[in-house]
Structures are given as structure tokens and as C-alpha cells.
Motif scaffolding. Structure first.
Motif, mmCIF file in Angstrom:
data_model
loop_
_atom_site.group_PDB
_atom_site.id
_atom_site.type_symbol
_atom_site.label_atom_id
_atom_site.label_comp_id
_atom_site.label_asym_id
_atom_site.label_seq_id
_atom_site.Cartn_x
_atom_site.Cartn_y
_atom_site.Cartn_z
ATOM 1 N N THR A 97 3.821 8.930 -17.251
ATOM 2 C CA THR A 97 3.833 9.738 -15.846
ATOM 3 C C THR A 97 4.779 10.695 -16.246
ATOM 4 N N CYS A 158 0.681 3.895 -12.174
ATOM 5 C CA CYS A 158 1.004 5.358 -12.377
ATOM 6 C C CYS A 158 0.750 6.095 -10.980
ATOM 7 N N GLY A 159 -0.018 5.674 -10.090
ATOM 8 C CA GLY A 159 0.109 6.169 -8.674
ATOM 9 C C GLY A 159 1.201 6.006 -8.109
ATOM 10 N N LYS A 162 4.442 8.275 -9.626
ATOM 11 C CA LYS A 162 4.467 9.680 -9.085
ATOM 12 C C LYS A 162 5.079 9.990 -8.054
ATOM 13 N N SER A 163 5.115 9.155 -6.932
ATOM 14 C CA SER A 163 5.950 9.134 -5.771
ATOM 15 C C SER A 163 7.411 8.849 -5.765
ATOM 16 N N THR A 194 4.071 -2.253 -5.467
ATOM 17 C CA THR A 194 3.120 -2.155 -6.463
ATOM 18 C C THR A 194 3.090 -3.534 -7.530
ATOM 19 N N GLY A 273 0.427 3.206 -3.512
ATOM 20 C CA GLY A 273 0.083 3.972 -4.819
ATOM 21 C C GLY A 273 -1.257 5.066 -4.334
ATOM 22 N N ALA A 274 -1.802 4.725 -3.359
ATOM 23 C CA ALA A 274 -2.779 5.643 -3.133
ATOM 24 C C ALA A 274 -2.376 6.817 -2.189
ATOM 25 N N GLY A 277 0.863 8.670 -4.092
ATOM 26 C CA GLY A 277 0.565 9.072 -5.541
ATOM 27 C C GLY A 277 -0.206 10.234 -5.297
#
Length: 277
Positions: A97, A158-159, A162-163, A194, A273-274, A277
Motif C-alpha cells: 500500500t 490493504c483497505g 489506506k485510511s 482489522t 476497512g470498507a 479504505g
């Protein structure tokens, strides 16, 4: 008024569906306390004074079929595999990432692609390679579980990565942290939701898995709980239903309790994550 009626109607439908969902587990639980003859002749009745066998089925399952060793092997494989998956995939997700190039993009695509490929396409090749490389032990199967569990774990991590603001990591590096120190002291604690979600999902999968250990492990030396239950079937089709019912309860109850106690963390981790991300 319409909203209230719709809620009541929806609750009624879900309650009926939950009964159908719980019924098989309840039937197995009731039969685990019944004598063997009555399990075969009247499997849907509740235990009573005539059919009640107490804990005899559980004693037979534990002592007669060496179930404790299977439980120990299953716990070992599950705990070690989940720990390896969490550490390796979270570090991989953080790297691909933050470092954006063709190599990391290819790694990410391969991880996602592994979620699409059916296990049946690779199981015979996997079994052959595991035998050649000597991965037929509880330690060896951990490596295989890492490969199959990496896809979902990397995707979820990964999701969430990114945050995480890059400024936090940059500040840690300015203070003298190496990349590993930055990950374990700064990034990893932030990724806790997560971590819990992925850990729960991977634990349930590995604990209940039958096919992969059956293909890879040396069955003469190592049997997981699911394999041990399968081997309770005797020769000439003889089946000790009482011991099997007790063993199924011993295998199912821990993972049900684990899931019910941790299900809120799954929702939090997936949502984090959703959305972020």
C-alpha cells in the motif's frame, strides 16, 4: 404504524429462519446424551429416563478414539497458522500500500486472484508438492494455510492501511524509528480492528477445515478434530453414533462460543476497512 408492523413481520420471519438454522445443532446436542440404540431408532426425540445415557458418549469419544490428541493438534495448527497469517499479511499489505510500483501491484493482484481460484483445481498438485517438500506435519501445513489465507487477509488489511495517515508514519521515522519499528509500534496498534476481524475469520476456517489437512497431513501420525471424527466410522460400515454426536458437539461448541463473543469485532473491522479504505 406501517413501520412497526413491518418490523414485527421481519422479526417473525428471522425468528423462524433462526429456528431452522439452530435445529440441526440442537438435534446433535440432544442425541449426544442418548444411548446408541435410541439415536438410530428415534433421533428427533428428547432424552428421557429410558434413553438418557449421561456423559457416556463423551467419555467414549475422548477415551476410545483419542480425541484429546486431535484437539491438541487442531488447536496448535489453528493458533500458529492464524498468528503467521496475521503478521505476514499485515506487513505485506502495509508494504504494497505504501510502496506503489509494478511489483507491489502484481503481488496485490496475485493475492486477490488466489481468492478466485477454486481449491479443487490445485488440491492434487498441492498434495504432491507437500509430500515432496515434507510439509506433511502440523508445522508444514502452517505454510500452506498462509498461502491460502493470504488473499482475504491482504485484501482487508490493504483497505484499512489506506485510511492511516502517512504523516503518522513519517513522524515516527523522523523520531528515529526504522521501518520495522514504525510498523510494530505505530501501524500495528492502529490496525487492531482489522486484526481481530481477520483473526476470527481465519480461525473459524482453519478450525473447521477438513479437506486440506486430510490431503496434506500424515494421517497415521497427525489427525485434526474433523479427521478424527471422520475416522470414528468403523469397519464394515459400523458407526458409533453416540461417540460421533458427542465429538461433533466438542468440535462445534468452542467455535460457536468464539464467534458469538467476537462477532461485533468482525462488523467493526470490515466496516473500518470498507468505509475508510
Amino acid at each position: 404504524m406501517k413501520s412497526k408492523i413491518s418490523r414485527i413481520f421481519g422479526s417473525g420471519i428471522l425468528s423462524i429462519l433462526s429456528i431452522f438454522w439452530i435445529a440441526p445443532i440442537a438435534i446433535v446436542l440432544f442425541n449426544s446424551f442418548k444411548s446408541k440404540v435410541w439415536i438410530n431408532s428415534d433421533p428427533f426425540s428428547l432424552p428421557n429416563g429410558e434413553t438418557f445415557a449421561g456423559l457416556e458418549n463423551y467419555k467414549e469419544a475422548i477415551n476410545g478414539y483419542d480425541l484429546l490428541q486431535a484437539v491438541f493438534i487442531t488447536v496448535f495448527i489453528t493458533v500458529v497458522s492464524v498468528a503467521v497469517i496475521l503478521i505476514c499479511t499485515s506487513m505485506c499489505a502495509w508494504f504494497i500500500t505504501r510502496i506503489k510500483n509494478k511489483v507491489t501491484k502484481a503481488i496485490y493482484i496475485l493475492c486477490i486472484f488466489s481468492m478466485v481460484v477454486p481449491f479443487q483445481m490445485v488440491m492434487f498438485t498441492l498434495s504432491k508438492i507437500a509430500n515432496i517438500l515434507g510439509l506433511t506435519t502440523p508445522w508444514g501445513i502452517v505454510i500452506i494455510y498462509l498461502g491460502f489465507g493470504a488473499g482475504l487477509a491482504v485484501f482487508m488489511f490493504c483497505g484499512f492501511v489506506k485510511s492511516i495517515p502517512k504523516e503518522i508514519e513519517e513522524a515516527a521515522m523522523i523520531d528515529g524509528c526504522t521501518p520495522l519499528q514504525t510498523f510494530f509500534r505505530v501501524v500495528l496498534p492502529i490496525m487492531k480492528p482489522t486484526y481481530i476481524s481477520v483473526g476470527i475469520l481465519e480461525t473459524m476456517w482453519i478450525w473447521n477445515d477438513f479437506l486440506l489437512p486430510y490431503l496434506v497431513l500424515d494421517i497415521n501420525k497427525y489427525k485434526t478434530l474433523s479427521i478424527a471424527i471422520q475416522y470414528m466410522k468403523g469397519s464394515y460400515g459400523r458407526v458409533d453414533m453416540g461417540a460421533i454426536m458427542a465429538a461433533l458437539i466438542l468440535a462445534v461448541i468452542p467455535v460457536i462460543i468464539f464467534y458469538l463473543s467476537c462477532q461485533k469485532h468482525i462488523i467493526k473491522g470490515v466496516a473500518a476497512g470498507a468505509i475508510k479504505g
